[in-house]
Design an enzyme around this catalytic site. Structure first.
Site, PDB file in Angstrom:
ATOM      1  N   HIS A 268      55.954  -6.878  -2.635  1.00 37.16           N
ATOM      2  CA  HIS A 268      55.058  -6.164  -3.544  1.00 37.16           C
ATOM      3  C   HIS A 268      53.645  -6.771  -3.502  1.00 37.16           C
ATOM      4  O   HIS A 268      52.653  -6.069  -3.283  1.00 37.16           O
ATOM      5  CB  HIS A 268      55.641  -6.241  -4.967  1.00 37.16           C
ATOM      6  CG  HIS A 268      54.827  -5.541  -6.019  1.00 37.16           C
ATOM      7  ND1 HIS A 268      55.184  -4.310  -6.522  1.00 37.16           N
ATOM      8  CD2 HIS A 268      53.693  -5.897  -6.666  1.00 37.16           C
ATOM      9  CE1 HIS A 268      54.290  -3.940  -7.428  1.00 37.16           C
ATOM     10  NE2 HIS A 268      53.372  -4.886  -7.548  1.00 37.16           N
ATOM     11  N   GLU A 269      53.568  -8.064  -3.699  1.00 30.24           N
ATOM     12  CA  GLU A 269      52.254  -8.710  -3.738  1.00 30.24           C
ATOM     13  C   GLU A 269      51.574  -8.633  -2.373  1.00 30.24           C
ATOM     14  O   GLU A 269      50.359  -8.474  -2.285  1.00 30.24           O
ATOM     15  CB  GLU A 269      52.361 -10.161  -4.223  1.00 30.24           C
ATOM     16  CG  GLU A 269      52.936 -10.326  -5.639  1.00 30.24           C
ATOM     17  CD  GLU A 269      52.234  -9.504  -6.729  1.00 30.24           C
ATOM     18  OE1 GLU A 269      51.016  -9.257  -6.596  1.00 30.24           O
ATOM     19  OE2 GLU A 269      52.910  -9.095  -7.700  1.00 30.24           O
TER      20      GLU A 269
HETATM   21 ZN    ZN Z   1      51.569  -4.690  -8.687  1.00 31.93          ZN
END
Ligand code: ZN
Length: 507
Positions: A268-269
């Site tokens: 995600h990051e």
């Molecule tokens: Zn996010």
């Protein structure tokens, strides 16, 4: 006019550098700083914040903006400039007019109140008792209303707040999208709950953190991060931060009992970081070198996390290695069973732990309640009851206490009202973008199966990343997909995927 523009660019460049300086010390605070450093660090951050505010609202910037003809009707100014320059003037005017409309007394009072509220929220959550937070929240809502009045809006005070995170979008736009979305998601969630449930026992076992880290790093390397322009560290809450054009860092956390949580945080990051790293050279180093809105930013992280990371082709590539790394837990577990476990749908109380299907329902609930509190339709004292009732409508469950209900998120105590919608908008944009990416890249699944992401990243860079803030989100969406934001791409994607995972009829 040309001279005014270059003077404005020079002033804005300083703001840009100060923002990144602030990012450096915030990053250090979250990752490395000893606890005792907290007090002075807070003073350092407050000092920088003040300097930046004064710079942004300085008479000089005001004078240059008006020399360029920028006003509410024509925020991009009246000069005959190229598109990047017009966008630069528009975005600086937006920042400037929002900041200069807020009196310093209100900003200071908000900062003081959020400091107090945070502590009250922490103890209210610990004791699962909303009454300990009620007064603080009432005050925050009052101040937030005042903030909206000062900034100004056309239809609803919510518009002035949303605009900070999702520029140019209104509460009415969001409601128009969330209405049909909520109904479809609640219906799908109900059908999944009635279907045969998937086995997740093997991912609930403990998984060594060092091995999680080693595997997680392999995955983001395949996604072409960090490429000498970033790094991964550990922090209490995962985040992405830009310290410079060529320095975009991410953090994660590993929990031995939640193996997927750390892995998907990495992905995600990394999705967020790739966005910032893909900004075009023509706008690098100025205020346009940023994600255009939090919703579009979140579309990038969620595309990688869910549409890539929770897909079958992704695990066709990575599962053999993952299974070998964790042979003790996964011996004899076939790919198909693992894939289903990764995509388990389970209506639960906590937003940050929610699956892909139910996640947006948590957001819709918060949006409705925030809006009602702001307009005065909902009293803060009635918030827990309203929360529980809506939770039952949307997710079919009622929290046992306020800690797993209305008190779970930090946002309101920090004065972040108008922020939540961007999380769900990210899912919607991601699905709409992905649909178009598939048309442009017919071999996309084969690429992923081979652990090859360069065409996918290339498409994202060309269509989204390089533009930074040049086009407002709605315009970017139309340019990339040929139409306005349309939630049916997301619900179609979920119907297809989860119809297969849960063997729903009609699929
Ligand atoms: Zn996010």
């Amino acid at each position: 006019m040309k001279e005014s523009l270059s003077a404005l660019k020079k002033a804005a460049r300083e703001l840009y550098l100060l923002e990144h300086t602030q990012a450096v010390i915030s990053w250090d605070m979250e990752t490395n700083m000893p606890e005792a450093g907290n007090e002075e660090r807070s003073d350092q951050l407050a000092l920088l914040e003040g300097i930046m505010h004064r710079k942004l609202t300085s008479p000089e910037i005001g004078r240059l903006l008006s020399a360029l003809g920028a006003d509410d009707d024509k925020p991009e100014g009246k000069g005959d400039f190229k598109i990047e320059d017009k966008a630069f003037i528009r975005e600086l005017y937006r920042k400037y007019s929002r900041a200069s409309r807020l009196p310093e007394s209100l900003v200071t009072e908000m900062a003081r109140q959020t400091g107090l509220s945070h502590n009250n929220w922490v103890s209210a959550r610990k004791n699962a008792d909303f009454s300990l937070f009620e007064k603080s929240l009432s005050r925050i809502i009052e101040l937030t209303r005042e903030k909206a009045e000062k900034i100004g809006y056309k239809d609803h005070p919510y518009d002035a707040l949303l605009d900070e995170y999702e520029p140019y979008m209104t509460a009415k736009d969001v409601a128009g999208v969330f209405g049909p979305l909520g109904e479809k998601l609640a219906d799908l969630t109900g059908r999944i709950a009635a279907a045969k449930q998937v086995d997740t026992s093997f991912i609930q076992k403990p998984y060594l953190s060092e091995l999680q880290d080693r595997f997680g790093r392999r995955v983001i390397e395949k996604m072409s991060y960090p490429g000498g322009r970033g790094r991964l560290d550990i922090s209490a809450h995962p985040f992405t931060t830009t310290l410079g054009t060529n320095d975009v860092r991410i953090t994660t956390r590993y929990d031995e009992n939640l193996v997927l949580s750390g892995l998907f945080s990495n992905i995600h990051e990394c999705g967020h970081a790739l966005y910032e790293l893909g900004i075009g050279e023509n706008i690098q180093g100025n205020i346009l070198a940023n994600g255009v809105s939090l919703g579009i930013h979140e579309s990038q992280s969620r595309f990688w996390e869910n549409m890539m990371g929770r897909s079958m082709p992704f695990w066709e590539h990575f599962y053999p290695e993952f299974q070998k790394t964790f042979s003790e837990q996964l011996d004899g577990i076939p790919l198909e069973a693992f894939y289903k476990a990764v995509n388990r749908v389970n209506p639960s109380f906590i937003r940050v732990e929610a699956d892909e299907v139910t996640y947006s329902l948590h957001v819709i609930l918060r949006f409705e309640l925030e809006k009602a509190m702001l307009s005065g339709e909902l009293e803060v004292s009635s918030l827990p009851d309203a929360w529980n009732a809506r939770m039952k409508d949307l997710l079919g469950i009622v929290p046992a206490d306020d800690a797993e209900g209305v008190l779970q998120d930090v946002h309101w105590s920090a004065g972040l009202v108008g922020y939540f919608p961007t999380y769900a908008l990210g899912n919607l944009y991601a699905a709409q973008f992905e649909k178009n990416m598939r048309i442009a890249l017919p071999g996309m699944d084969d690429d992923v199966r081979a652990g090859e992401f360069k065409h996918i990243l290339g498409w994202l860079r060309e269509n989204i990343h390089q533009h930074g803030m040049i086009y407002p989100a709605s315009e970017l969406c139309r340019r990339v997909t040929g139409e306005d934001l349309n939630p049916s791409y997301f619900t179609d994607y979920l119907e297809k995927k989860y119809g297969e995972v849960y063997g729903l009829r009609g699929n």
